[in-house]
Design a protein around this motif. Structure first.
Motif, mmCIF file in Angstrom:
data_model
loop_
_atom_site.group_PDB
_atom_site.id
_atom_site.type_symbol
_atom_site.label_atom_id
_atom_site.label_comp_id
_atom_site.label_asym_id
_atom_site.label_seq_id
_atom_site.Cartn_x
_atom_site.Cartn_y
_atom_site.Cartn_z
ATOM 1 N N PRO A 212 0.798 -1.227 0.000
ATOM 2 C CA PRO A 212 0.000 0.000 0.000
ATOM 3 C C PRO A 212 0.833 1.282 0.000
ATOM 4 N N ASP A 213 2.060 1.216 0.546
ATOM 5 C CA ASP A 213 2.910 2.411 0.545
ATOM 6 C C ASP A 213 3.957 2.386 -0.565
ATOM 7 N N GLY A 214 3.799 1.474 -1.531
ATOM 8 C CA GLY A 214 4.653 1.487 -2.718
ATOM 9 C C GLY A 214 5.886 0.622 -2.663
ATOM 10 N N GLY A 215 5.993 -0.260 -1.677
ATOM 11 C CA GLY A 215 7.175 -1.108 -1.562
ATOM 12 C C GLY A 215 7.116 -2.342 -2.445
ATOM 13 N N LEU A 216 8.261 -2.992 -2.598
ATOM 14 C CA LEU A 216 8.366 -4.230 -3.364
ATOM 15 C C LEU A 216 7.505 -5.303 -2.710
ATOM 16 N N GLU A 217 6.732 -6.035 -3.501
ATOM 17 C CA GLU A 217 5.799 -7.023 -2.961
ATOM 18 C C GLU A 217 5.796 -8.265 -3.848
ATOM 19 N N ALA B 76 12.520 -1.115 -1.925
ATOM 20 C CA ALA B 76 12.451 -2.544 -1.629
ATOM 21 C C ALA B 76 11.939 -2.762 -0.212
ATOM 22 N N GLY B 77 12.573 -2.123 0.742
ATOM 23 C CA GLY B 77 12.114 -2.251 2.119
ATOM 24 C C GLY B 77 13.049 -3.016 3.031
ATOM 25 N N GLU C 182 21.188 -1.945 -3.281
ATOM 26 C CA GLU C 182 21.366 -2.443 -4.646
ATOM 27 C C GLU C 182 20.361 -1.811 -5.608
ATOM 28 N N LEU C 183 19.131 -1.563 -5.108
ATOM 29 C CA LEU C 183 18.111 -0.951 -5.959
ATOM 30 C C LEU C 183 18.529 0.458 -6.383
ATOM 31 N N ARG D 148 14.120 -10.772 3.871
ATOM 32 C CA ARG D 148 12.766 -10.921 4.404
ATOM 33 C C ARG D 148 12.593 -12.234 5.151
ATOM 34 N N ILE D 149 13.208 -13.306 4.665
ATOM 35 C CA ILE D 149 13.147 -14.587 5.376
ATOM 36 C C ILE D 149 13.776 -14.449 6.753
#
Length: 488
Positions: free
Chosen positions: A230-235, A315-316, A323-324, A357-358
């Motif tokens: 919802p806030d534009g992050g990588l999903e 990315a988050g 890297e992004l 994320r993991i």
């Protein structure tokens, strides 16, 4: 005298396809087409089954990305039940989906494209494969095997097996994560982080050797689509659909995925069994100063890792965000990275993101909670499940009766959504390299590599694994065979 060059089958992709290159009377490339030549019909034979069965059935579309179909199918089932699954179940699904991103991207980068990148586009085709990579760069090949094993092992730990796990179901998941298994995954993470770091360095060091490929490997304006938070992050698992154009302007800021039919159409061509999805006119676009709307084939868009990095604002996670920022320097400020050659780079960034994320999710105390499934009956006659497969946005749409029996099934696969872009890429590479009808082994491999950039999964899209040899035939305007090149 016009000629047609046939490349059949295309090698080192998952599935069976061919490429035809059409030359004009001067021997220059007039057109090029990527054909998917056989038909599977998964949607039709699912009719009459219960939606409860669909995760297990659709996971068997493909042995490379079964988890992606599990996720989209189970989410369509959630929608039919009309429920919100328990928070821990959603976190566990995300863990498996990130593991799928790792294992599939690793296979694509190290084993399918690695021989081209490290051995060279013009190297001996008999050695330009995984075994040749093992012989010349054993550490790289070994790292690829180990990183892919990490993703497969996480899937196995969660789902009981690494291929076709029956763990994700409508309403949640079947089994919780134990403390012991959480510790097992944690212990594997350091090596996985080390390997992806080495791979990123190796790829960026190789850029100077591929300046030609950077210039014309799918380097053209297009739209891009993917899920964002919802806030534009990588999903990758949930979120909203976002579409941006070649200038970086946002056409769809955040459309609920269940409304995908408002923006996507599907065209067909007589020379391919693969559909041609496109971005069709939408009210939001018509209202912007009377600008002309897009349609087929002008509504071409790309999905997958390159598109996901182009549509998200961030990315988050710390290392992936760093890297992004570097990735985005490949394009003019504020514009998307248009070159499909950088799908390779985007895949490695997504592996890094998935690992972060993991690690983050395993530290969540609730990840071992036992409440992992919600129970309900059929409450809605239509269910749409959308998630990000490694190759791009995956849609499962089910229409059921009051007993949950499927009346209609529609699957929109990432490879299909990249179909227009793959065709454009093949044509661009062919026009750059083929002059006066002269085709070398290196040129053929470059054209094939243009397809491998998108990591197409044709079993998902329509059919199963094809042969490995490649035959190129050149015909004149009268259909007479004038040349033939065979790769064993």
């Amino acid at each position: 005298m016009s000629k047609t060059i046939l490349i059949d089958p295309v090698t080192r992709i998952e599935g069976h396809a061919k490429i035809t290159i059409h030359l004009d009377e001067d021997g220059q490339v007039a057109d090029a087409r990527f054909h998917v030549t056989e038909f599977r019909g998964f949607e039709k034979f699912c009719e009459g089954r219960s939606f409860w069965e669909m995760p297990g059935i659709t996971a068997r579309i493909c042995g490379i990305c079964p988890v992606s179909h599990l996720m989209a199918s189970a989410k369509a089932g959630d929608a039919i039940l009309g429920i919100h699954i328990p928070p821990t179940a959603a976190k566990l699904r995300r863990l498996m989906n990130w593991a799928q991103i790792v294992q599939s991207h690793t296979l694509s980068f190290f084993h399918l494209s690695g021989p081209d990148l490290l051995l060279g586009m013009d190297s001996d085709p008999a050695k330009r494969n995984l075994m040749g990579l093992v012989e010349k760069y054993p550490d790289v090949a070994r790292n690829g095997i180990r990183l892919r094993r990490f993703g497969q092992k996480v899937i196995e730990i969660l789902g009981g097996r690494s291929v076709h796990p029956a763990w994700v179901v409508p309403g949640g998941v079947r089994e919780p994560l134990s403390d012991e298994n959480r510790s097992k995954i944690r212990r594997m993470l350091p090596e996985a982080f080390d390997i992806v770091g080495l791979a990123l360095d190796m790829l960026k060091d190789s850029f100077d050797h591929f300046r030609d490929e950077e210039a014309m490997y799918g380097n053209f304006p297009s739209l891009y689509m993917g899920l964002v938070t919802p806030d534009g992050g990588l999903e990758h698992y949930d979120g909203l659909l976002r579409v941006v154009d070649s200038d970086g302007a946002v056409l769809e800021a955040g459309l609920p995925p269940a409304r995908f039919r408002e923006i996507l159409g599907e065209a067909v061509e007589p020379w391919s069994y693969l559909k041609f999805p496109y971005y069709k006119p939408a009210a939001i676009r018509e209202a912007q100063g009377g600008r002309s709307t897009l349609h087929y084939p002008a509504g071409m868009y790309r999905v997958g890792p390159l598109a996901r990095l182009n549509v998200c604002d961030f990315a988050g996670t710390p290392r992936a965000d760093a890297e992004l920022r570097e990735f985005r320097r490949l394009a003019p400020r504020g514009r998307p990275v248009a070159n499909s050659f950088h799908y390779h780079y985007a895949r490695l960034i997504e592996i890094l993101y998935a690992l972060e994320r993991i690690a983050e999710t395993l530290d969540d105390p609730s990840i071992t909670d036992k409440r992992i499934r919600a129970h309900a009956e059929v409450n809605n006659m239509i269910g749409v499940g959308v998630s990000e497969a490694p190759r791009g946005t995956l849609f499962h749409e089910y229409h059921v009766d009051e007993n949950g029996i499927l009346r209609k099934v529609n699957l929109i696969i990432a490879t299909g959504q990249n179909n227009l872009a793959m065709n454009r890429t093949v044509k661009q590479i062919a026009q750059y390299h083929i002059k006066d009808g002269k085709v070398t082994e290196g040129v053929l491999n470059r054209i094939e590599h243009g397809i491998r950039l998108y990591d197409p999964c044709l079993s998902c899209s329509t059919h199963a694994v094809g042969q490995m040899p490649m035959v190129v035939e050149v015909y004149d305007a009268g259909g007479v065979l004038v040349d033939r090149v065979k790769r064993e």
